[in-house]
Design a protein around this motif. Structure first.
Motif, mmCIF file in Angstrom:
data_model
loop_
_atom_site.group_PDB
_atom_site.id
_atom_site.type_symbol
_atom_site.label_atom_id
_atom_site.label_comp_id
_atom_site.label_asym_id
_atom_site.label_seq_id
_atom_site.Cartn_x
_atom_site.Cartn_y
_atom_site.Cartn_z
ATOM 1 N N ARG A 29 11.461 -3.858 -2.346
ATOM 2 C CA ARG A 29 10.300 -4.500 -2.938
ATOM 3 C C ARG A 29 9.242 -4.807 -1.881
ATOM 4 N NH1 ARG A 29 13.508 -8.802 -6.844
ATOM 5 N NH2 ARG A 29 14.304 -7.251 -8.344
ATOM 6 N N ALA A 30 9.673 -5.262 -0.706
ATOM 7 C CA ALA A 30 8.733 -5.535 0.380
ATOM 8 C C ALA A 30 8.039 -4.262 0.821
ATOM 9 C CB ALA A 30 9.469 -6.182 1.559
ATOM 10 N N GLU A 31 8.809 -3.158 0.849
ATOM 11 C CA GLU A 31 8.217 -1.890 1.240
ATOM 12 C C GLU A 31 7.177 -1.446 0.216
ATOM 13 O OE1 GLU A 31 9.660 2.712 2.072
ATOM 14 O OE2 GLU A 31 11.103 1.063 2.112
ATOM 15 N N ASP A 32 7.487 -1.636 -1.052
ATOM 16 C CA ASP A 32 6.529 -1.281 -2.093
ATOM 17 C C ASP A 32 5.247 -2.093 -1.952
ATOM 18 O OD1 ASP A 32 8.302 0.526 -3.083
ATOM 19 O OD2 ASP A 32 9.030 -0.751 -4.715
ATOM 20 N N ALA A 33 5.389 -3.380 -1.658
ATOM 21 C CA ALA A 33 4.214 -4.242 -1.493
ATOM 22 C C ALA A 33 3.385 -3.808 -0.303
ATOM 23 C CB ALA A 33 4.653 -5.699 -1.336
ATOM 24 N N SER A 34 4.058 -3.443 0.789
ATOM 25 C CA SER A 34 3.338 -2.975 1.978
ATOM 26 C C SER A 34 2.596 -1.679 1.685
ATOM 27 C CB SER A 34 4.316 -2.758 3.139
ATOM 28 O OG SER A 34 4.944 -3.968 3.508
ATOM 29 N N SER A 35 3.226 -0.791 0.930
ATOM 30 C CA SER A 35 2.579 0.471 0.578
ATOM 31 C C SER A 35 1.339 0.231 -0.273
ATOM 32 C CB SER A 35 3.558 1.377 -0.182
ATOM 33 O OG SER A 35 4.660 1.726 0.638
ATOM 34 N N ARG A 36 1.444 -0.706 -1.201
ATOM 35 C CA ARG A 36 0.288 -1.030 -2.045
ATOM 36 C C ARG A 36 -0.845 -1.618 -1.210
ATOM 37 N NH1 ARG A 36 4.304 -2.726 -5.693
ATOM 38 N NH2 ARG A 36 4.044 -4.894 -5.029
ATOM 39 N N THR A 37 -0.497 -2.479 -0.254
ATOM 40 C CA THR A 37 -1.522 -3.072 0.611
ATOM 41 C C THR A 37 -2.209 -1.991 1.443
ATOM 42 O OG1 THR A 37 -0.309 -5.154 0.755
ATOM 43 C CG2 THR A 37 -1.943 -4.737 2.455
ATOM 44 N N LEU A 38 -1.415 -1.064 1.994
ATOM 45 C CA LEU A 38 -1.983 0.028 2.775
ATOM 46 C C LEU A 38 -2.890 0.896 1.915
ATOM 47 C CD1 LEU A 38 -2.189 1.731 5.329
ATOM 48 C CD2 LEU A 38 -0.067 2.880 4.665
ATOM 49 N N GLN A 39 -2.440 1.182 0.709
ATOM 50 C CA GLN A 39 -3.240 2.002 -0.203
ATOM 51 C C GLN A 39 -4.571 1.330 -0.520
ATOM 52 O OE1 GLN A 39 -1.581 2.597 -4.173
ATOM 53 N NE2 GLN A 39 -2.247 4.734 -4.131
ATOM 54 N N ARG A 40 -4.528 0.029 -0.746
ATOM 55 C CA ARG A 40 -5.763 -0.703 -1.024
ATOM 56 C C ARG A 40 -6.687 -0.709 0.191
ATOM 57 N NH1 ARG A 40 -3.004 -5.971 -4.014
ATOM 58 N NH2 ARG A 40 -2.634 -4.982 -6.049
ATOM 59 N N GLY A 41 -6.092 -0.886 1.376
ATOM 60 C CA GLY A 41 -6.899 -0.893 2.591
ATOM 61 C C GLY A 41 -7.593 0.438 2.829
ATOM 62 N N LEU A 42 -6.875 1.535 2.593
ATOM 63 C CA LEU A 42 -7.466 2.860 2.773
ATOM 64 C C LEU A 42 -8.540 3.136 1.716
ATOM 65 C CD1 LEU A 42 -4.250 4.923 3.604
ATOM 66 C CD2 LEU A 42 -6.064 4.245 5.181
ATOM 67 N N HIS A 43 -8.290 2.672 0.508
ATOM 68 C CA HIS A 43 -9.280 2.812 -0.562
ATOM 69 C C HIS A 43 -10.552 2.048 -0.200
ATOM 70 C CE1 HIS A 43 -10.961 3.652 -4.349
ATOM 71 N NE2 HIS A 43 -10.491 2.625 -5.049
ATOM 72 N N LEU A 44 -10.384 0.856 0.363
ATOM 73 C CA LEU A 44 -11.532 0.064 0.793
ATOM 74 C C LEU A 44 -12.258 0.742 1.947
ATOM 75 C CD1 LEU A 44 -13.159 -2.588 0.603
ATOM 76 C CD2 LEU A 44 -11.513 -3.614 2.189
ATOM 77 N N LEU A 45 -11.504 1.297 2.901
ATOM 78 C CA LEU A 45 -12.119 1.993 4.037
ATOM 79 C C LEU A 45 -12.932 3.191 3.550
ATOM 80 C CD1 LEU A 45 -12.485 2.289 7.069
ATOM 81 C CD2 LEU A 45 -10.328 3.543 7.155
ATOM 82 N N ASP A 46 -12.403 3.925 2.572
ATOM 83 C CA ASP A 46 -13.151 5.051 1.999
ATOM 84 C C ASP A 46 -14.473 4.580 1.407
ATOM 85 O OD1 ASP A 46 -11.391 7.055 2.657
ATOM 86 O OD2 ASP A 46 -10.279 6.939 0.772
ATOM 87 N N ALA A 47 -14.441 3.433 0.739
ATOM 88 C CA ALA A 47 -15.656 2.894 0.129
ATOM 89 C C ALA A 47 -16.684 2.518 1.186
ATOM 90 C CB ALA A 47 -15.310 1.682 -0.738
ATOM 91 N N VAL A 48 -16.211 1.977 2.306
ATOM 92 C CA VAL A 48 -17.128 1.634 3.406
ATOM 93 C C VAL A 48 -17.735 2.901 3.996
ATOM 94 C CG1 VAL A 48 -17.279 0.649 5.731
ATOM 95 C CG2 VAL A 48 -15.960 -0.529 3.967
ATOM 96 N N LEU A 49 -16.904 3.916 4.225
ATOM 97 C CA LEU A 49 -17.386 5.161 4.829
ATOM 98 C C LEU A 49 -18.371 5.880 3.917
ATOM 99 C CD1 LEU A 49 -14.079 6.557 6.398
ATOM 100 C CD2 LEU A 49 -15.923 5.317 7.520
ATOM 101 N N ASP A 50 -18.161 5.798 2.609
ATOM 102 C CA ASP A 50 -19.062 6.453 1.657
ATOM 103 C C ASP A 50 -20.463 5.850 1.670
ATOM 104 O OD1 ASP A 50 -17.120 8.212 0.860
ATOM 105 O OD2 ASP A 50 -16.548 7.078 -0.926
ATOM 106 N N SER A 51 -20.578 4.640 2.203
ATOM 107 C CA SER A 51 -21.877 3.965 2.207
ATOM 108 C C SER A 51 -22.801 4.470 3.300
ATOM 109 C CB SER A 51 -21.682 2.448 2.367
ATOM 110 O OG SER A 51 -21.158 2.149 3.644
ATOM 111 N N GLY A 52 -22.263 5.222 4.277
ATOM 112 C CA GLY A 52 -23.083 5.748 5.354
ATOM 113 C C GLY A 52 -23.585 4.647 6.270
ATOM 114 N N ARG A 53 -24.786 4.858 6.823
ATOM 115 C CA ARG A 53 -25.324 3.939 7.822
ATOM 116 C C ARG A 53 -25.771 2.610 7.203
ATOM 117 N NH1 ARG A 53 -30.382 5.211 11.976
ATOM 118 N NH2 ARG A 53 -29.866 3.627 13.500
#
Length: 279
Positions: A29-53
């Motif tokens: 269960r802890a591993e699943d939670a960590s995976s979800r957190t990582l997935q959310r973080g990467l999704h957020l990073l993609d959103a930041v990168l899509d914004s450009g400068r």
């Protein structure tokens, strides 16, 4: 009288097959939670990168990712701490310095090949040596140079040379083009070594950054190399972010203010003609 009577209220436990501990499923269960957190973080990073400068505000990131504001703030704090995201102003977020370094390291030969014609054109216009650098953390890294035709050539650095970002003209131009937070971080990281470059100080570097921003191009002398003055200009990528910088160096006697301006104009024209859409 029998001593083997059985109490019907006593439940027997089969010890030959130990019962599974209730906590046995927790690691999964802890591993699943960590995976979800990582997935959310990467999704957020993609959103930041899509914004450009221009970057994005927290409210925009919430809409783009579907995450709650508190979650976005928490993930942003981690991404900023690790250098993958940087604050721009008070409310917007952009790609951080660590991503910039990885992008620059990914294909330095490609960047050098694309900048070489620019260096050749600038060098032909002024007769002096021209250089190209990229950022490597808080340092500048020379990736290309072109030797001019004037009898006296000042080859201040070679391809592969690294030095604190800002002590040379190209590095100063690139430093000045960065967001304020990254400028402050680079100067602080280099502060212990600056004195070795012609007595440079952190305060002096900050003044030079302000002057470069006001002028639109850099000029610096007697720091990276004594009796040498150089002019530099940042090179932007397709998103308008600084990706590299170019410079021309010569002996101080050949670099009066009027000639500095002519070289800066030659750089601007070469970049506009050969890299109209940026690197």
């Amino acid at each position: 009288m029998s001593t083997s009577s059985t109490n019907k209220n006593v439940h027997r436990v089969d010890v030959s097959k130990p019962a599974r501990a209730p906590s046995a499923v927790r690691p999964e269960r802890a591993e699943d939670a960590s995976s979800r957190t990582l997935q959310r973080g990467l999704h957020l990073l993609d959103a930041v990168l899509d914004s450009g400068r221009d970057g994005r505000r927290v409210v925009d990131l919430c809409r783009a990712t579907g995450l709650e504001r508190a979650t976005v703030h928490r993930l942003l704090a981690t991404l900023i701490e690790c250098g993958y995201v940087a604050a721009q102003g008070r409310f917007r977020y952009v790609a951080g310095p660590r991503l910039s370094v990885h992008v620059q390291r990914a294909a330095p030969s490609d960047l050098a090949a694309r900048l070489q014609p620019v260096l050749a054109r600038v060098s032909a216009a002024c007769g002096d040596a021209a250089f190209a650098i990229v950022r490597d953390g808080a340092a500048s890294h020379c990736i290309a140079r072109h030797v001019g035709t004037h009898p006296v050539q000042v080859l201040v650095i070679q391809v592969g040379t690294r030095q604190p970002l800002g002590v040379g003209a190209a590095g100063l131009a690139l430093l000045a083009a960065l967001p304020n937070e990254e400028v402050a971080a680079a100067i602080a990281a280099n502060a212990p070594d600056l004195a070795r470059y012609g007595g440079m100080t952190a305060d002096r570097m900050k003044i030079l950054v302000r002057s470069t921003r006001e002028r639109g191009w850099s000029v610096i002398g007697n720091h990276a190399t004594r009796n040498v003055l150089a002019v530099g200009m940042a090179v932007l990528n397709r998103d308008g972010a600084p990706a590299a910088a170019i410079s021309v160096a010569s002996i101080s006697e050949r670099m009066p203010r009027e000639r500095q301006q002519l070289i800066a104009r030659a750089m601007r024209e070469a970049l506009a003609a050969l890299l109209p859409d940026g690197l």
